[in-house]
Design an enzyme around this catalytic site. Sequence first.
Site, PDB file in Angstrom:
ATOM      1  N   ARG A  21     -15.040  39.489  95.334  1.00 15.93           N
ATOM      2  CA  ARG A  21     -15.923  40.412  95.437  1.00 15.93           C
ATOM      3  C   ARG A  21     -15.758  41.251  96.956  1.00 15.93           C
ATOM      4  NH1 ARG A  21     -21.093  38.105  94.846  1.00 15.93           N
ATOM      5  NH2 ARG A  21     -21.365  37.951  97.114  1.00 15.93           N
ATOM      6  N   TYR A  51     -24.051  67.419  93.417  1.00 18.22           N
ATOM      7  CA  TYR A  51     -23.684  66.771  92.074  1.00 18.22           C
ATOM      8  C   TYR A  51     -25.326  66.519  91.575  1.00 18.22           C
ATOM      9  CZ  TYR A  51     -21.739  63.252  88.745  1.00 18.22           C
ATOM     10  OH  TYR A  51     -21.534  62.720  87.709  1.00 18.22           O
ATOM     11  N   ASP A 105     -19.713  65.206  99.980  1.00 17.78           N
ATOM     12  CA  ASP A 105     -19.096  64.664  98.661  1.00 17.78           C
ATOM     13  C   ASP A 105     -17.839  65.484  98.739  1.00 17.78           C
ATOM     14  OD1 ASP A 105     -18.104  64.323  96.020  1.00 17.78           O
ATOM     15  OD2 ASP A 105     -20.279  64.205  95.154  1.00 17.78           O
ATOM     16  N   LYS A 156     -11.954  61.142  89.275  1.00 24.80           N
ATOM     17  CA  LYS A 156     -11.340  62.606  88.999  1.00 24.80           C
ATOM     18  C   LYS A 156     -10.010  62.601  89.273  1.00 24.80           C
ATOM     19  CE  LYS A 156     -15.656  63.488  87.889  1.00 24.80           C
ATOM     20  NZ  LYS A 156     -16.713  63.781  88.922  1.00 24.80           N
TER      21      LYS A 156
HETATM   22  C1  LIG Z   1     -18.034  63.333  88.788  1.00 20.64           C
HETATM   23  C2  LIG Z   1     -18.703  63.427  90.271  1.00 20.64           C
HETATM   24  C3  LIG Z   1     -19.183  62.261  90.866  1.00 20.64           C
HETATM   25  C4  LIG Z   1     -19.445  61.062  90.499  1.00 20.64           C
HETATM   26  O1  LIG Z   1     -18.276  60.398  90.040  1.00 20.64           O
HETATM   27  P1  LIG Z   1     -18.306  59.112  88.789  1.00 20.64           P
HETATM   28  O2  LIG Z   1     -17.308  58.343  89.093  1.00 20.64           O
HETATM   29  O3  LIG Z   1     -18.526  59.768  87.459  1.00 20.64           O
HETATM   30  O4  LIG Z   1     -19.717  58.151  88.954  1.00 20.64           O
HETATM   31  C5  LIG Z   1     -19.670  62.687  92.127  1.00 20.64           C
HETATM   32  N1  LIG Z   1     -19.519  63.850  92.747  1.00 20.64           N
HETATM   33  C6  LIG Z   1     -18.998  64.812  92.119  1.00 20.64           C
HETATM   34  C7  LIG Z   1     -18.756  66.056  92.895  1.00 20.64           C
HETATM   35  C8  LIG Z   1     -18.422  64.706  90.796  1.00 20.64           C
HETATM   36  O5  LIG Z   1     -18.189  65.794  90.137  1.00 20.64           O
END
Ligand SMILES: *Cc1c(COP(=O)(O)O)cnc(C)c1O
Length: 392
Positions: free
Chosen positions: A62, A115, A187, A212
Amino acid sequence: MTDKNSPHGKNKTAAETQLIHDDRHPHDYEGFVNTPTFRGSTVLFPDAKTLTTNNQPYTYGRYGTPSTTALEQALAQAEQAAGCCLTPSGLSAITTSLMAFVQKGDHILIADSVYYPTRNFCDHLQRSFNIEVTYFDPTLGERLDYLFQKNTRLIFLEAPGSLSMDMCDLRLLSDIAHRHNALVMTDNTWASPLLCQPLTLGVDISVQACTKYVSGHSDAMLGAILYNEKTGQQLRDYHRFAGNCAGSEEVFLATRGLRTLAVRLNHHEKSALTIAHWLQDHPMIDEVYYPALESNAGHALWKRDFSGACGLFSVSLHQRDKTKIHALLDALKLFGMGWSWGGFESLVVPYNLSKTRSAVAHQDRINLRLHIGLENVEDLQADLEQGLEKLA
Ligand SMILES: *Cc1c(COP(=O)(O)O)cnc(C)c1O
C-alpha cells in the site's frame, strides 16, 4: 501553433525527451526497457531489527513499489514538482488533496467551473463537516481578494474549467491566495503534465486524472497529486493514512502511456485546431470554446502559461431544439457518446450548465463537448458535417 519554448523557460522538446528517458533504469532489470510491474502486498524484511525499525525502502504494498515510484518520479519531473502521490482515480486525487488540508470550521474557495464531481464533494464537505464553501467566477482576477475570510484555508482552481473552458489566471490567483496564507490547488488534467506546470506558476498542489491523456487509451482509472516542498509532508502523511493507493495494472498502463504522451498530444492539438477553426465559421455553430483560438477570452492566459492545447473543447449551437440536437448526436458515426476523454478515440457529450453552476449564470441550452481523437481529421470533419445537417 505549439510554442516550442513554454513561457516559463521550460523547453518543451526537452520535456518530450524526458518523458521517454527519465525514470527508466533498464540495467536494474536485466536490460529490459520497461520497469517491471511489481504486484505485491507483503514485503519481507531480512532481520528483526530492520522489521522493527521499518528501515527499508519498501515495507508494504500500500505504501508503494518500485513501479509506483518510477511513475511518481516521472510525473513529478514533468510538472517540476517536489513529489507525487498516486491515487486510484482522478477524483480521489482531488478528494485526497482536499481532505489532507481542510479542518472543521475552515472556509474554502472553489472555482465555479471545476469538474462537477469536485463540486459535489465540496458540497458534501459543507453539509457533513461544517466546511464553508464559496464558489467564485474563475475569471474575476483581482476581485478574488475580497472573498477571503480569516478562516480561508485553500482555493481550488481548474484551467481551463470543465465544459465551459474558461481560463483563470493561475499566477495572479495564486499570488492573492498566498497573501492570505491560503493554499492553492488546481486540476491540471486538460493540459496534462506536458502542456502546463502549475507549480512553476505559484500553485501548491496540482492534481491530474491520469485516466485521461497520461493513460491515453480509455483503459485505466488513475490519479496523481503533484505537490511542492511546502505541502509534501502533510499530503504524503494523509495519503498514507487514508490508504488511497493505486493498482499495479493501472500504474503500468499509465507509465506506458506517458512514453507516447507528447506525440499523441501533438496530433490531438493539430486535429482539434483544424476542426475548431472550421466549426467557428460553420453556419450551425454559435460559438467555439477553446482557449487555443485567438478569439477566445482566455487565449492570452493560455498562451502565457501553456505550451500547447489538448483535443478537448466545447461548442454552442444556434439550434436549441433538443430533438434536433439528439438527431445530430445519433447521426455521428465516429464520435462515440460517452463520459471521459483523453483516449485515442473521438467523443461527444451534450451538457447544460444552467443548473450546475452557481457563481456564473449560464443559459439554459444544450451545448456539446467534443474530444478530437487520433482518427484521420478529414474523416472526423465529414462525420461532423453530416451530423450537423440534422440540425436544419
Ligand atoms: C475526468 C476528470 C477528473 C476525474 O478523473 P477520474 O479518473 O475519472 O476520477 C478530474 N478532473 C477533470 C478535469 C476530469 O476531466
